[in-house]
Design a protein around this motif. Structure first.
Motif, short mmCIF file in Angstrom:
data_model
loop_
_atom_site.label_atom_id
_atom_site.label_comp_id
_atom_site.label_asym_id
_atom_site.label_seq_id
_atom_site.Cartn_x
_atom_site.Cartn_y
_atom_site.Cartn_z
N ALA A 38 -30.07 87.97 -32.32
CA ALA A 38 -29.71 87.64 -30.94
C ALA A 38 -29.34 88.92 -30.21
CB ALA A 38 -28.55 86.65 -30.93
N LYS A 39 -29.79 89.05 -28.97
CA LYS A 39 -29.47 90.22 -28.16
C LYS A 39 -28.19 89.96 -27.37
CE LYS A 39 -34.31 91.58 -27.64
NZ LYS A 39 -35.43 91.82 -26.68
N LEU A 40 -27.28 90.91 -27.47
CA LEU A 40 -25.96 90.72 -26.86
C LEU A 40 -25.54 91.95 -26.07
CD1 LEU A 40 -23.23 89.22 -26.52
CD2 LEU A 40 -22.53 90.22 -28.71
N ILE A 41 -25.13 91.71 -24.82
CA ILE A 41 -24.52 92.75 -24.00
C ILE A 41 -23.03 92.45 -23.89
CG2 ILE A 41 -24.36 93.77 -21.69
CD1 ILE A 41 -27.32 93.12 -21.29
N LEU A 42 -22.21 93.41 -24.27
CA LEU A 42 -20.77 93.35 -24.03
C LEU A 42 -20.53 94.02 -22.68
CD1 LEU A 42 -19.57 94.56 -27.56
CD2 LEU A 42 -19.79 92.19 -26.77
N ARG A 43 -20.21 93.22 -21.67
CA ARG A 43 -19.99 93.77 -20.33
C ARG A 43 -18.49 93.90 -20.09
NH1 ARG A 43 -21.29 90.34 -15.13
NH2 ARG A 43 -19.04 90.47 -14.78
N VAL A 44 -18.02 95.12 -19.99
CA VAL A 44 -16.59 95.39 -19.83
C VAL A 44 -16.32 95.70 -18.36
CG1 VAL A 44 -14.64 96.74 -20.66
CG2 VAL A 44 -16.58 96.30 -22.18
N ASP A 45 -15.54 94.84 -17.71
CA ASP A 45 -15.34 94.91 -16.26
C ASP A 45 -14.09 95.70 -15.88
OD1 ASP A 45 -17.57 93.33 -16.10
OD2 ASP A 45 -16.58 91.62 -15.17
N ASP A 46 -14.02 96.01 -14.59
CA ASP A 46 -12.85 96.66 -13.95
C ASP A 46 -12.62 98.08 -14.43
OD1 ASP A 46 -12.59 94.22 -12.74
OD2 ASP A 46 -10.60 93.76 -13.53
N MET A 195 -25.98 88.46 -14.51
CA MET A 195 -25.76 87.03 -14.36
C MET A 195 -26.79 86.36 -13.45
SD MET A 195 -21.62 87.26 -13.94
CE MET A 195 -21.40 85.52 -13.60
N ARG A 196 -27.80 87.11 -12.99
CA ARG A 196 -28.83 86.53 -12.15
C ARG A 196 -30.22 86.79 -12.74
NH1 ARG A 196 -26.86 83.26 -8.15
NH2 ARG A 196 -28.67 83.77 -6.85
N MET A 197 -30.26 87.08 -14.04
CA MET A 197 -31.51 87.41 -14.70
C MET A 197 -31.81 86.45 -15.85
SD MET A 197 -30.77 91.51 -14.81
CE MET A 197 -32.02 91.78 -16.05
N GLY A 198 -31.24 85.27 -15.78
CA GLY A 198 -31.50 84.28 -16.82
C GLY A 198 -30.72 84.49 -18.09
N GLU A 199 -29.67 85.32 -18.05
CA GLU A 199 -28.87 85.54 -19.24
C GLU A 199 -28.05 84.30 -19.60
OE1 GLU A 199 -28.54 87.28 -16.27
OE2 GLU A 199 -27.60 89.23 -16.69
N ALA A 200 -27.68 84.22 -20.86
CA ALA A 200 -26.66 83.25 -21.29
C ALA A 200 -25.33 84.01 -21.29
CB ALA A 200 -26.98 82.71 -22.68
N TYR A 201 -24.42 83.63 -20.41
CA TYR A 201 -23.20 84.43 -20.30
C TYR A 201 -21.95 83.58 -20.49
CZ TYR A 201 -23.07 82.79 -15.42
OH TYR A 201 -23.04 82.01 -14.29
N SER A 202 -20.91 84.26 -20.93
CA SER A 202 -19.60 83.64 -21.11
C SER A 202 -18.55 84.71 -20.84
CB SER A 202 -19.45 83.09 -22.53
OG SER A 202 -19.55 84.14 -23.48
N THR A 203 -17.30 84.28 -20.72
CA THR A 203 -16.22 85.22 -20.43
C THR A 203 -15.04 84.95 -21.35
OG1 THR A 203 -14.72 86.05 -18.72
CG2 THR A 203 -15.31 83.72 -18.61
N MET A 204 -14.32 86.01 -21.66
CA MET A 204 -13.09 85.91 -22.43
C MET A 204 -11.86 85.89 -21.52
SD MET A 204 -13.90 85.75 -25.62
CE MET A 204 -12.29 86.09 -26.34
N PHE A 205 -12.08 85.97 -20.20
CA PHE A 205 -10.99 86.17 -19.25
C PHE A 205 -9.88 85.13 -19.37
CE2 PHE A 205 -9.07 85.39 -15.06
CZ PHE A 205 -8.62 86.66 -14.74
N ASP A 206 -10.28 83.86 -19.41
CA ASP A 206 -9.27 82.81 -19.37
C ASP A 206 -8.98 82.20 -20.73
OD1 ASP A 206 -11.74 81.69 -19.58
OD2 ASP A 206 -11.52 80.29 -17.90
N VAL A 207 -9.44 82.84 -21.81
CA VAL A 207 -9.10 82.37 -23.16
C VAL A 207 -7.65 82.78 -23.45
CG1 VAL A 207 -9.63 82.58 -25.62
CG2 VAL A 207 -11.49 82.56 -23.93
N VAL A 232 -21.36 88.73 -22.78
CA VAL A 232 -19.96 88.33 -22.85
C VAL A 232 -19.16 89.26 -21.93
CG1 VAL A 232 -17.91 88.01 -24.29
CG2 VAL A 232 -20.18 87.47 -25.21
N ILE A 233 -18.45 88.66 -20.98
CA ILE A 233 -17.69 89.43 -20.01
C ILE A 233 -16.28 89.65 -20.56
CG2 ILE A 233 -16.78 89.46 -17.66
CD1 ILE A 233 -19.15 87.52 -16.98
N LEU A 234 -15.87 90.91 -20.58
CA LEU A 234 -14.61 91.31 -21.21
C LEU A 234 -13.82 92.21 -20.27
CD1 LEU A 234 -16.67 92.18 -24.28
CD2 LEU A 234 -14.74 90.63 -24.57
#
Length: 303
Positions: A38-46, A195-207, A232-234
């Motif tokens: 599975a291909k996974l991008i860890l997107r680290v924000d801010d 998030m506009r390229m057909g990715e499957a995305y999720s976030t850890m923000f509110d966990v 996965v947005i981190l």
């Protein structure tokens, strides 16, 4: 009569053999499909928001794994982030398009100039804390375009290879008209739209803090989509005093009932989670390929 058992045996064995062959072929096919990582991008924000977020960026960069860093080019510490990213080409750099400033006592505003984009700022000259407050104003779309383009130009002017845009608090995608603005800018500057390229995305923000590590590992084990790029947005930062003082004006989960800030704990926990031996071991199993946005197709690239 003596031939009946032989004929019967042949009658049954032929279709059974065919079925067995078909099942074996299907199992081989399924095994091959399951073996595809599975291909996974860890997107680290801010990134660039504070020195502490940049320290988190440095800690993750030291792992030498590919991931995506979304930089807030409106914030005071973005230049330090640029220095770290120059030394780490395994990280793809994105513009974290910003139209909000959500922290009490720690604010920022437009880089296009306050006089140029008056509909985007409050009476103190800063961005509005929340998307709702932003949308409650008489927002001028030309000013939105001017400000977001200024952020993209600042990013490009650093000399870093900018590969994508995404959206702080998703405000830049809050209306169809704003989506159109962002899409046109992405096309103009040949940037991917996270998030506009057909990715499957999720976030850890509110966990919840205590559940983050287990939730993340469970997601890696059970929820990645092998047919898509997964994101996965981190948010990651060291728990320094500057982070410990930040109070989120919008999200109650980031503060205790008496407004003691939890944001530092959330971001430190996600940083520790990514650095942990358990997660690094999980990535080494071979069924996940870490990539960044530079490894994905760019629908806006000039042919």
């Amino acid at each position: 009569m003596s031939n009946l058992p032989t004929l019967s045996r042949r009658t049954w064995l032929a279709p059974i053999g065919a079925i067995a062959f078909a099942l074996a072929a299907s199992l081989v096919s399924l095994k091959a499909f399951a073996a595809e990582p599975a291909k996974l991008i860890l997107r680290v924000d801010d990134i660039g928001m504070t020195h502490a977020t940049n320290q988190g960026l440095q800690d993750l960069a030291d792992l030498k794994i590919p991931f995506a860093a979304s930089v807030m080019f409106t914030t005071p510490w973005y230049q330090e982030a640029v220095e770290i990213l120059r030394a780490n080409p395994q990280i793809s750099v994105g513009v974290h398009l910003t139209l909000n400033a959500e922290w009490r006592h720690y604010r920022w505003g437009p880089i296009a100039g306050r006089n140029e984009v008056p509909s985007l700022i409050n009476d103190t000259g800063y961005f509005y804390p929340s998307t709702a407050e932003f949308l409650a104003q008489d927002i001028n779309l030309d000013e939105v375009r001017l400000e977001l383009e200024a952020q993209i130009k600042r990013a490009i002017d650093t000399g870093l290879p900018i590969t994508y845009v995404d959206y702080h608090m998703r405000t830049a995608l809050a209306t169809d008209e704003m989506v159109k603005v962002v899409t046109e800018l992405a096309q103009q500057y040949q940037l991917r739209m996270s998030m506009r390229m057909g990715e499957a995305y999720s976030t850890m923000f509110d966990v919840p803090i205590e559940d983050k590590a287990d939730t993340f590992l469970a997601h890696l084990d059970n929820e990645l989509d092998a047919s898509k790029v997964n994101v996965v947005i981190l948010h990651a930062a060291r728990p320094n005093p500057e982070m410990q003082a930040l109070i989120d004006l919008n999200n109650p989960i980031m503060n205790t009932a008496d407004m003691a800030p939890l944001v530092s704990q959330h971001r430190a926990t996600e940083l520790d989670m990514l650095l942990s031996p358990a997660v690094q071991k999980r990535f080494s199993r071979g069924d996940i390929t870490l990539i960044n946005y530079a490894d994905t197709d760019n629908p806006f690239a000039h042919k």
